[in-house]
Design an enzyme around this catalytic site. Sequence first.
Site, PDB file in Angstrom:
ATOM      1  N   SER A 252       0.812  -1.118  -0.070  1.00 36.47           N
ATOM      2  CA  SER A 252      -0.080  -0.049   0.187  1.00 36.47           C
ATOM      3  C   SER A 252       0.697   1.383   0.042  1.00 36.47           C
ATOM      4  O   SER A 252       1.953   1.243   0.500  1.00 36.47           O
ATOM      5  CB  SER A 252      -0.959  -0.205   1.422  1.00 36.47           C
ATOM      6  OG  SER A 252      -0.082   0.117   2.256  1.00 36.47           O
ATOM      7  N   LYS A 253       0.229   2.314  -0.540  1.00 37.59           N
ATOM      8  CA  LYS A 253       1.049   3.372  -0.677  1.00 37.59           C
ATOM      9  C   LYS A 253       1.590   4.252   0.832  1.00 37.59           C
ATOM     10  O   LYS A 253       2.361   5.094   0.701  1.00 37.59           O
ATOM     11  CB  LYS A 253       0.148   4.474  -1.654  1.00 37.59           C
ATOM     12  CG  LYS A 253      -0.923   5.040  -1.080  1.00 37.59           C
ATOM     13  CD  LYS A 253      -1.611   5.867  -2.081  1.00 37.59           C
ATOM     14  CE  LYS A 253      -3.116   6.094  -2.152  1.00 37.59           C
ATOM     15  NZ  LYS A 253      -3.860   6.606  -3.168  1.00 37.59           N
ATOM     16  N   ARG A 254       0.625   3.933   1.631  1.00 37.83           N
ATOM     17  CA  ARG A 254       1.044   4.356   2.928  1.00 37.83           C
ATOM     18  C   ARG A 254       2.478   3.975   3.481  1.00 37.83           C
ATOM     19  O   ARG A 254       3.201   4.467   4.158  1.00 37.83           O
ATOM     20  CB  ARG A 254       0.069   3.984   4.005  1.00 37.83           C
ATOM     21  CG  ARG A 254      -1.483   4.695   3.917  1.00 37.83           C
ATOM     22  CD  ARG A 254      -2.261   4.342   5.053  1.00 37.83           C
ATOM     23  NE  ARG A 254      -1.642   4.913   6.229  1.00 37.83           N
ATOM     24  CZ  ARG A 254      -2.274   6.163   6.584  1.00 37.83           C
ATOM     25  NH1 ARG A 254      -3.073   6.861   6.009  1.00 37.83           N
ATOM     26  NH2 ARG A 254      -1.733   6.595   7.653  1.00 37.83           N
TER      27      ARG A 254
END
Length: 487
Positions: A252-254
């Site tokens: 995920s981009k987080r």
Amino acid sequence: MPVRVRIAPSPTGDPHVGTAYIALFNYCFAKHEGGSFVLRIEDTDRTRSTPESEQAILRALRWVGLVWDEGPDVGGPFGPYRQSERGEIYRRHADVLLERGRAYRCFCTAERLGELREDQKLAKLPPGYDGRCRKLAAEEGAARAAAGEVHVVRLAMPREGTTVFTDRLRGPLEFENAKIDDQVLLKSDGFPTYHLANVVDDHLMEITHVIRAEEWISSTPKHVVLYDAFGWQAPEFVHMPLLRNADRSKISKRKNPVSLDYYEGAGILSETLLNFLGLMGWSFGGDREKFTLPEMIEAFDFARVSLGGPVFDLEKLSWLNGLYLRELSDDAFLARLRAWRLSDEHLRRLVPLLRERVRRLDEFIPSAEFFLSGDLDLARCGVNLVPKGRGAKETGTVLAAIVDEYETIRGNWTVAALEACSRAFAEQQAWKTKELFMALRVAATGRTMSPPLFESMELLGKEQVRRRLRLAADFLLAQPQPQPPKA
RNA sequence: GGUCCCAUCGUCUAGCGGUUAGGACACCGGCCUCUCACGUCGGUAACGCGGGUUCAAUUCCCGCUGGGAUCGCCA
């Protein structure tokens, strides 16, 4: 029957590394079998799909070098390849299901469904549609629909029995029908959901193997029921393991750079990326780790897939990239540099920002350094990251929060939007703009003195800024907390 | 929570009943060398647990534990 596979991205955001990953396996399998690789755009989410995103995805996939035989840009015998242009097809097919009693019209409102879910949650029941409208007579449904009443079409899942399908990598998978709820097939806006569109298109496009990510396993029985309702033969299913963050959650981009644009911007060669993705969940055989796309095609075999979700490790990716870089001739290396950030085009954008801060030409490159480098040395930025009177922890929290805030302007990554968003954010956090902007400046550029912040951020690009801000936030959050004064 | 998937070094993986459990990244050390990097040599490091099956289990079966996915008018 010739092998036909597809990659079906949804144009709702940045080009995702997971898309390239799944595309690679589709491509290698297709080419190994002498089959076709199709690109289909799944833009049935009217609110989130954008043409910009579609363009970005096509561009990134082209950069990666996986060439599709059929797609919205190149056409092909099974078009159109953009689902938004196939609306009539889906409606017609939904009608078939309605006629056969395999689907029904549902007039429940979003509000009612929301409440239903709430109640189920409170009662600790499994969430899902309660089937209220399934009890409606088909004639009544048709009449109300004809009268213009807003509704969706739902799949009438069999209430008993099980649905079994064979996953190429896992063998037979069995699901109890009673525990699968009645999926929406046609939304109230008349567009199909993924489930309907995917099944209809895969059949019409004569897709023989559906190679997709593991996250789809649990909705596959619905698809199998759909194939059955249409009287079609289902394709073979192959669910690849998911790419993971370091903490093993779905990538995920987080927690990870996830945009293909980031990797391109970081100077990862496309051949490196493909090679590396080929190492994720698959092995070449022998102790071979470095291989080209044609070599992977040649050697491709699903028997060499392993199912543990691979953690995407930037460190090893960088090592592999070094191998590729070093085997380039000097001229080829130079060409890569130019194609990357040392193009006239890119330098021309730096010049207006930097020239007024430079007295001699030999100061230019040092002043531009943070535009041309990757991750910053945060230990050296150290205290400058934290405004006077603020704590490391709270600054870290604020930086992490503004990364999320910037999500809202990802499609409009401009000086004006950045400034407006940042000022509003400062106010909302009760931080002085001066405090916030300095923290941002140091986190994004590594310096206390730089060209104008938002101009710099715009030029750095959203991927680079996101990464640096996150890294700075993590760095600050990991600082040892000040000890309470001794009594 | 329901359902489903998965399980070898920190990470990517090889292994498909009998191996000193192999390779790679990262890490540590030697060599190379004006430095660094590259290269090279070596080292630390893994079969989650408990039951079976078997002459023999990392490998086959079951349970547990752990991790993950999914439960949207998003895909």
